[in-house]
Design a protein around this motif. Structure first.
Motif, PDB file in Angstrom:
ATOM      1  N   VAL A  53     -12.597 -22.068 -31.243  1.00  0.00           N
ATOM      2  CA  VAL A  53     -12.110 -20.714 -30.975  1.00  0.00           C
ATOM      3  C   VAL A  53     -10.602 -20.721 -30.857  1.00  0.00           C
ATOM      4  CG1 VAL A  53     -14.176 -19.881 -29.827  1.00  0.00           C
ATOM      5  CG2 VAL A  53     -12.403 -20.990 -28.470  1.00  0.00           C
ATOM      6  N   LEU A  54     -10.051 -21.905 -30.523  1.00  0.00           N
ATOM      7  CA  LEU A  54      -8.618 -22.000 -30.278  1.00  0.00           C
ATOM      8  C   LEU A  54      -8.063 -23.260 -30.933  1.00  0.00           C
ATOM      9  CD1 LEU A  54      -6.098 -21.117 -28.491  1.00  0.00           C
ATOM     10  CD2 LEU A  54      -7.022 -22.633 -26.756  1.00  0.00           C
ATOM     11  N   HIS A  74      -5.670 -20.143 -40.331  1.00  0.00           N
ATOM     12  CA  HIS A  74      -5.852 -18.691 -40.325  1.00  0.00           C
ATOM     13  C   HIS A  74      -6.692 -18.237 -41.519  1.00  0.00           C
ATOM     14  CE1 HIS A  74      -5.081 -14.573 -39.257  1.00  0.00           C
ATOM     15  NE2 HIS A  74      -4.599 -14.312 -40.462  1.00  0.00           N
ATOM     16  N   GLU A  75      -6.469 -18.892 -42.647  1.00  0.00           N
ATOM     17  CA  GLU A  75      -7.232 -18.578 -43.849  1.00  0.00           C
ATOM     18  C   GLU A  75      -8.709 -18.951 -43.675  1.00  0.00           C
ATOM     19  OE1 GLU A  75      -4.998 -19.752 -47.490  1.00  0.00           O
ATOM     20  OE2 GLU A  75      -6.979 -20.510 -48.065  1.00  0.00           O
ATOM     21  N   ALA A  80      -9.918 -17.289 -35.391  1.00  0.00           N
ATOM     22  CA  ALA A  80      -9.529 -18.398 -34.515  1.00  0.00           C
ATOM     23  C   ALA A  80      -8.170 -18.077 -33.902  1.00  0.00           C
ATOM     24  CB  ALA A  80      -9.469 -19.683 -35.319  1.00  0.00           C
ATOM     25  N   VAL A  81      -8.024 -18.368 -32.622  1.00  0.00           N
ATOM     26  CA  VAL A  81      -6.742 -18.129 -31.965  1.00  0.00           C
ATOM     27  C   VAL A  81      -5.855 -19.348 -32.190  1.00  0.00           C
ATOM     28  CG1 VAL A  81      -5.597 -17.834 -29.753  1.00  0.00           C
ATOM     29  CG2 VAL A  81      -7.749 -16.658 -30.216  1.00  0.00           C
ATOM     30  N   GLU A 124      -8.381 -13.408 -24.570  1.00  0.00           N
ATOM     31  CA  GLU A 124      -8.732 -12.043 -24.180  1.00  0.00           C
ATOM     32  C   GLU A 124      -8.445 -11.075 -25.322  1.00  0.00           C
ATOM     33  OE1 GLU A 124      -6.895 -10.131 -20.506  1.00  0.00           O
ATOM     34  OE2 GLU A 124      -8.047 -11.870 -19.788  1.00  0.00           O
ATOM     35  N   ARG A 125      -7.270 -11.260 -25.916  1.00  0.00           N
ATOM     36  CA  ARG A 125      -6.894 -10.380 -27.009  1.00  0.00           C
ATOM     37  C   ARG A 125      -7.852 -10.561 -28.190  1.00  0.00           C
ATOM     38  NH1 ARG A 125      -1.904 -11.363 -30.111  1.00  0.00           N
ATOM     39  NH2 ARG A 125      -2.363 -10.078 -31.930  1.00  0.00           N
ATOM     40  N   ARG A 126      -8.239 -11.798 -28.408  1.00  0.00           N
ATOM     41  CA  ARG A 126      -9.172 -12.082 -29.504  1.00  0.00           C
ATOM     42  C   ARG A 126     -10.480 -11.338 -29.287  1.00  0.00           C
ATOM     43  NH1 ARG A 126     -13.356 -16.056 -29.868  1.00  0.00           N
ATOM     44  NH2 ARG A 126     -13.753 -16.695 -32.017  1.00  0.00           N
ATOM     45  N   SER A 127     -10.997 -11.361 -28.059  1.00  0.00           N
ATOM     46  CA  SER A 127     -12.294 -10.717 -27.864  1.00  0.00           C
ATOM     47  C   SER A 127     -12.159  -9.202 -27.981  1.00  0.00           C
ATOM     48  CB  SER A 127     -12.928 -11.149 -26.543  1.00  0.00           C
ATOM     49  OG  SER A 127     -12.219 -10.633 -25.470  1.00  0.00           O
TER      50      SER A 127
END
Lengths: 385, 124
Positions: A53-54, A74-75, A80-81, A124-127
């Motif tokens: 996730v990170l 990112h691609e 994923a953070v 948090e922002r990801r969720s």
């Protein structure tokens, strides 16, 4: 101490041994399952395999550079953070990393607390982003399959009633008890009410959109619109242990509007404010003048609306998704109707909400004064008829 | 007697159908959504599963059926798909052996009680 149910995976890619170990220590204590890699190529393999996730990436590494690693991660997984750490922090590299898909940027040296804060904030922002994306997809799908969805909404109660009647007919002479039969008949009535309400709302929406709902434009004192609300909705509110209060100014609040349409608008807001309230809660309906407009506000003390869901509130069939409201009946059309009526009346409607505290819907209508007759003419509807 | 699992978020539909099945001597389990349904199916190994399509997440039934099929021990459990929206879902009306869902039959809501009882009885 972590409260995560399952250890989420984190990948750290850094050529500096000491840095890898200290990241591992901090992140493992946060409850993550941490995997370390000492160069970009191995790190990318790791990301592909472990689906973390990170991903924490050092920018300056031999071999594949950090910036390329960021772009490739990112691609592979846009959700994923990616956090970038570097000893050569400049605004330019930060901007470049963000453009490549990084979430945030941490200059070396950093304290364990700094890493913790930045990791938590990013996740948090990801969720939030994830939730918003899912809702958007859901709404998009609804738009694409609108006819299917409407027919499903119409057929569900009808099917349920039919099924009850069919089974009742079959079991009537034998095993179904009187109590069960009575309960089923009660459910049939509830479901037919639900169907009628849906058809009524659907027709109202269609008529508002077709321009045949808001027919007149005459002076209305908003104080008269809200004065008898506590009496009219008293029983419904009492059933939910909710109290309705009205706050009107001493001076008239004249607007140009169709009284019937205004009543429908206010009805939808107040019914929601009662329904989504808590026991012993209140609904306050108030009027206040601000410059050239009058603001009619309906405030409840309910569970509130999650921020990520607010942009969809006025969409047809959207219903707030939360455990607290899941079982409450409703057509999902009330606020769509409010929005359309407000727009026909030349008004705007807004929502303010705090989770756990309550929600306020306010409708701003143009005030009738000698000064803004022109604005009113724009909102008038006689020319349509 | 068959052990029947009903996966449907419409409590009224589930209540009437389960009464019908119970009256005919079947044992009925009820799940309110796909997640609960998959868990119950895995634990209880029903003889036949009735699964709705448009549940809370709207497409939830599709995923539920796929998940059921991938769950060990449920690969061959008969799945009867029930929905009120089949006109727009041609793959449901295609012969089940050609459908990617691998369901066993499609029933439109409201279900004819005789048809349902026959299908549950025949399910193996």
């Amino acid at each position: 101490v972590s409260t995560r149910l399952q250890a989420e995976r984190v990948v750290v890619i850094d050529d500096d041994h000491a840095m890898r170990l200290s990241c591992k220590q901090i992140l493992a204590r946060m409850g993550f399952d941490v995997e370390l890699f000492d160069n970009g190529a191995n790190g990318l393999d790791g990301v592909a395999r472990l689906k973390p996730v990170l991903v924490v990436v050092d920018l300056k590494m031999p071999g594949i550079g950090g910036m390329d690693v960021v772009a490739r991660v990112h691609e592979m997984d846009p959700e994923a953070v990616i956090l970038v750490i570097t000893g050569y922090a400049t605004i330019d590299t930060a901007v470049e990393a963000m453009k490549a898909g990084a979430y945030d940027f941490l200059p070396k040296p950093f304290s364990p607390d700094e890493l913790r804060v930045i990791v938590n904030r990013s996740l948090e922002r990801r969720s939030l982003l994830r939730e918003a994306r899912q809702l958007r997809e859901d709404q998009e799908q609804l738009r694409r399959r609108f006819v299917t969805f409407v027919s499903h909404q119409l057929q569900s109660p009808l099917s349920a009633v039919h099924q009850y009647l069919d089974v009742l007919k079959r079991l009537s002479a034998t095993s179904a008890s009187e109590a069960q039969r009575a309960e089923w008949l009660e459910r049939c009535l509830t479901r037919t009410d639900e169907l009628q309400e849906l058809i009524r709302d659907w027709l109202t929406l269609a008529r508002v959109e077709g321009g045949s709902f808001v027919r007149t434009s005459e002076p209305v004192d908003l104080r008269a619109v809200i004065a008898d609300l506590p009496e009219r909705y008293g029983d419904r509110a009492a059933a939910q242990q909710v109290t309705i209060r009205v706050q009107s100014p001493p001076d008239p609040c004249p607007v140009l509007a169709d009284r019937k349409a205004l009543d429908v608008l206010v009805d939808n807001l107040i019914v929601n404010a009662i329904k989504y309230n808590r026991p012993q809660g209140t609904v306050v309906v108030s009027l206040a003048c601000h410059g050239n407009e009058i603001r009619l506000a309906v405030a409840d003390t309910g569970v509130g609306i999650p921020e990520s869901q607010r942009e969809f509130l006025f969409n047809e069939f959207f219903r707030v998704q939360s455990d607290a409201t899941r079982t409450l009946p409703g057509t999902g059309l009330g606020l769509a109707i409010c929005k359309r009526i407000a727009s026909e009346l030349g008004a705007t409607i807004e929502v303010e909400s705090r989770e756990g505290e309550g929600t306020t819907f306010s409708v701003a209508l143009p005030l009738v004064t000698p000064g803004n007759d022109a604005a009113l003419a724009g909102a008038a509807v006689e020319d349509r008829e | 007697m068959k052990k029947v699992l009903i996966i449907d978020d419409d409590a009224d539909f589930a209540a009437s159908v389960s009464a019908l099945l119970q009256h005919s001597g079947h044992y009925v389990l009820r799940a309110r959504d796909g997640t609960e349904g998959v868990a119950m199916a895995a634990a209880e190994k029903p003889d036949v599963i009735l699964c709705d399509v448009m549940m809370r997440e709207r497409t939830e039934g599709f995923f539920t059926i796929q998940t059921l099929r991938r769950t060990p021990g449920l690969e061959d459990t008969p799945i009867l798909v029930i929905s009120s929206i089949y006109e727009t879902l041609p793959f449901f009306t295609a012969p089940p052996e050609r459908s990617w869902l691998h369901h066993d039959a499609f029933l439109r809501k409201p279900i004819n009680p005789d048809t349902l009882l026959e299908m549950v009885q025949a399910a193996t």
